[in-house]
Design a protein around this motif. Structure first.
Motif, PDB file in Angstrom:
ATOM      1  N   VAL A 280      -1.576  -9.839  -1.497  1.00 16.57           N
ATOM      2  CA  VAL A 280      -2.021  -8.563  -0.934  1.00 16.57           C
ATOM      3  C   VAL A 280      -3.396  -8.725  -0.276  1.00 16.57           C
ATOM      4  O   VAL A 280      -3.631  -8.226   0.832  1.00 16.57           O
ATOM      5  CB  VAL A 280      -2.051  -7.476  -2.021  1.00 16.57           C
TER       6      VAL A 280
ATOM      7  N   PHE B 200      -2.907 -10.654   2.989  1.00 17.17           N
ATOM      8  CA  PHE B 200      -2.268  -9.821   4.010  1.00 17.17           C
ATOM      9  C   PHE B 200      -3.260  -8.820   4.597  1.00 17.17           C
ATOM     10  O   PHE B 200      -3.288  -8.572   5.798  1.00 17.17           O
ATOM     11  CB  PHE B 200      -1.078  -9.051   3.422  1.00 17.17           C
TER      12      PHE B 200
ATOM     13  N   TYR C 268      -0.240  -9.496   8.080  1.00 20.82           N
ATOM     14  CA  TYR C 268       0.987 -10.052   7.503  1.00 20.82           C
ATOM     15  C   TYR C 268       1.411 -11.334   8.216  1.00 20.82           C
ATOM     16  O   TYR C 268       1.755 -12.331   7.578  1.00 20.82           O
ATOM     17  CB  TYR C 268       2.091  -9.002   7.583  1.00 20.82           C
TER      18      TYR C 268
ATOM     19  N   LYS D 127       7.640 -13.640   1.839  1.00 13.86           N
ATOM     20  CA  LYS D 127       6.564 -12.676   2.100  1.00 13.86           C
ATOM     21  C   LYS D 127       7.066 -11.239   2.078  1.00 13.86           C
ATOM     22  O   LYS D 127       6.381 -10.336   1.601  1.00 13.86           O
ATOM     23  CB  LYS D 127       5.927 -12.973   3.456  1.00 13.86           C
ATOM     24  N   GLU D 128       8.239 -11.024   2.627  1.00 11.74           N
ATOM     25  CA  GLU D 128       8.789  -9.665   2.675  1.00 11.74           C
ATOM     26  C   GLU D 128       8.959  -9.091   1.280  1.00 11.74           C
ATOM     27  O   GLU D 128       8.642  -7.928   1.022  1.00 11.74           O
ATOM     28  CB  GLU D 128      10.117  -9.679   3.405  1.00 11.74           C
TER      29      GLU D 128
ATOM     30  N   LEU E  66       5.649  -7.966  -0.014  1.00  9.89           N
ATOM     31  CA  LEU E  66       5.214  -6.706   0.570  1.00  9.89           C
ATOM     32  C   LEU E  66       5.912  -5.525  -0.104  1.00  9.89           C
ATOM     33  O   LEU E  66       5.278  -4.516  -0.422  1.00  9.89           O
ATOM     34  CB  LEU E  66       5.488  -6.712   2.066  1.00  9.89           C
TER      35      LEU E  66
ATOM     36  N   LEU F 187      -2.716  -2.372   3.647  1.00  9.91           N
ATOM     37  CA  LEU F 187      -1.322  -2.743   3.888  1.00  9.91           C
ATOM     38  C   LEU F 187      -0.499  -1.535   4.301  1.00  9.91           C
ATOM     39  O   LEU F 187       0.315  -1.607   5.228  1.00  9.91           O
ATOM     40  CB  LEU F 187      -0.700  -3.368   2.630  1.00  9.91           C
TER      41      LEU F 187
ATOM     42  N   GLU G  99       0.862  -2.441   7.759  1.00 12.30           N
ATOM     43  CA  GLU G  99       1.996  -3.346   7.581  1.00 12.30           C
ATOM     44  C   GLU G  99       3.274  -2.676   7.083  1.00 12.30           C
ATOM     45  O   GLU G  99       4.273  -3.348   6.891  1.00 12.30           O
ATOM     46  CB  GLU G  99       1.621  -4.472   6.594  1.00 12.30           C
TER      47      GLU G  99
ATOM     48  N   ARG H 214       6.641  -3.421   8.630  1.00 12.43           N
ATOM     49  CA  ARG H 214       7.225  -4.761   8.458  1.00 12.43           C
ATOM     50  C   ARG H 214       8.377  -4.745   7.458  1.00 12.43           C
ATOM     51  O   ARG H 214       9.159  -5.692   7.394  1.00 12.43           O
ATOM     52  CB  ARG H 214       6.176  -5.753   7.953  1.00 12.43           C
TER      53      ARG H 214
END
Length: 208
Positions: free
Chosen positions: A32, A35, A40, A66-67, A70, A120, A124, A127
């Motif tokens: 986190v 990012f 990201y 990574k997804e 998140l 984030l 992000e 994403r």
């Protein structure tokens, strides 16, 4: 001090509940932070592994990619905000001023403790795949409605739509924490954010 060093330091102790962080929790917080600071797309799994001191196979043992990180960072936050907001609203039945003050205290504490997560959310969220993104948006809408309820109780005749404008304006103020420098200590920042938000939400709303 580098982002990686700050992340390691933040994860070296126990959680606020007295339970020691799991290794997965530590890796997620490091991810986190990266990012939030680099974006990201500016962070690879290798970057996260290097910052966490974890090899590739061990990293994928905790997260598929990574997804997944998140999603794991953003969904529980939205759930926690809604649950916390509902608890504070229920704690002061019939006293909208007390509910508002409690909601502000709750959100300011969250915002000061989680500036990277707020960053984030701001930059992000799109994403994410459709399902978790829609889930987060729904949780956010429900959280906003807790604020709408108390604002319409405080301001007689205030339409729900205008109360939502005020709620989102308050979030913008409280969620400014990713952009605040360290020249003011945390306690004083909390005082200033609480006072400014309360003043904004208690201001008269009658048309000019």
């Amino acid at each position: 001090m580098t982002v990686e060093q700050r992340a390691r330091g933040a994860n070296s102790g126990a959680t606020g509940t007295g339970r020691r962080r799991s290794r997965k929790d530590e890796i997620l917080e490091i991810a986190v932070g990266l990012f939030a600071s680099r974006g990201y797309h500016g962070v690879s799994m290798d970057d996260i592994g290097a910052a966490a001191g974890v090899t590739g196979p061990a990293l994928y043992h905790h997260f598929a990619g990574k997804e997944a990180m998140l999603v794991a960072a953003l969904v529980p936050v939205s759930e926690g905000l809604l649950d916390g907001g509902r608890q504070r609203a229920a704690a002061h039945p019939g006293d909208p001023r007390a509910v508002l003050e409690s909601l502000i205290d709750f959100h300011v504490d969250f915002a000061l403790a989680n500036p990277a997560v707020i960053a984030l959310h701001l930059h992000e969220l799109d994403r994410l795949p459709e399902e978790p993104r829609r889930r987060i948006r729904r949780l956010q809408r429900l959280y906003v409605e807790e604020w709408v309820t108390v604002l319409t109780a405080l301001h007689a005749g205030l339409p729900d739509g205008e109360a939502r404008v005020l709620a989102h304006a308050a979030f913008g103020l409280m969620n400014s924490t990713p952009f605040l420098g360290g020249e003011v200590d945390r306690r004083r920042r909390a005082e200033l954010l609480r006072a400014a938000t309360l003043a904004a939400l208690l201001a008269p709303t009658d048309p000019a």
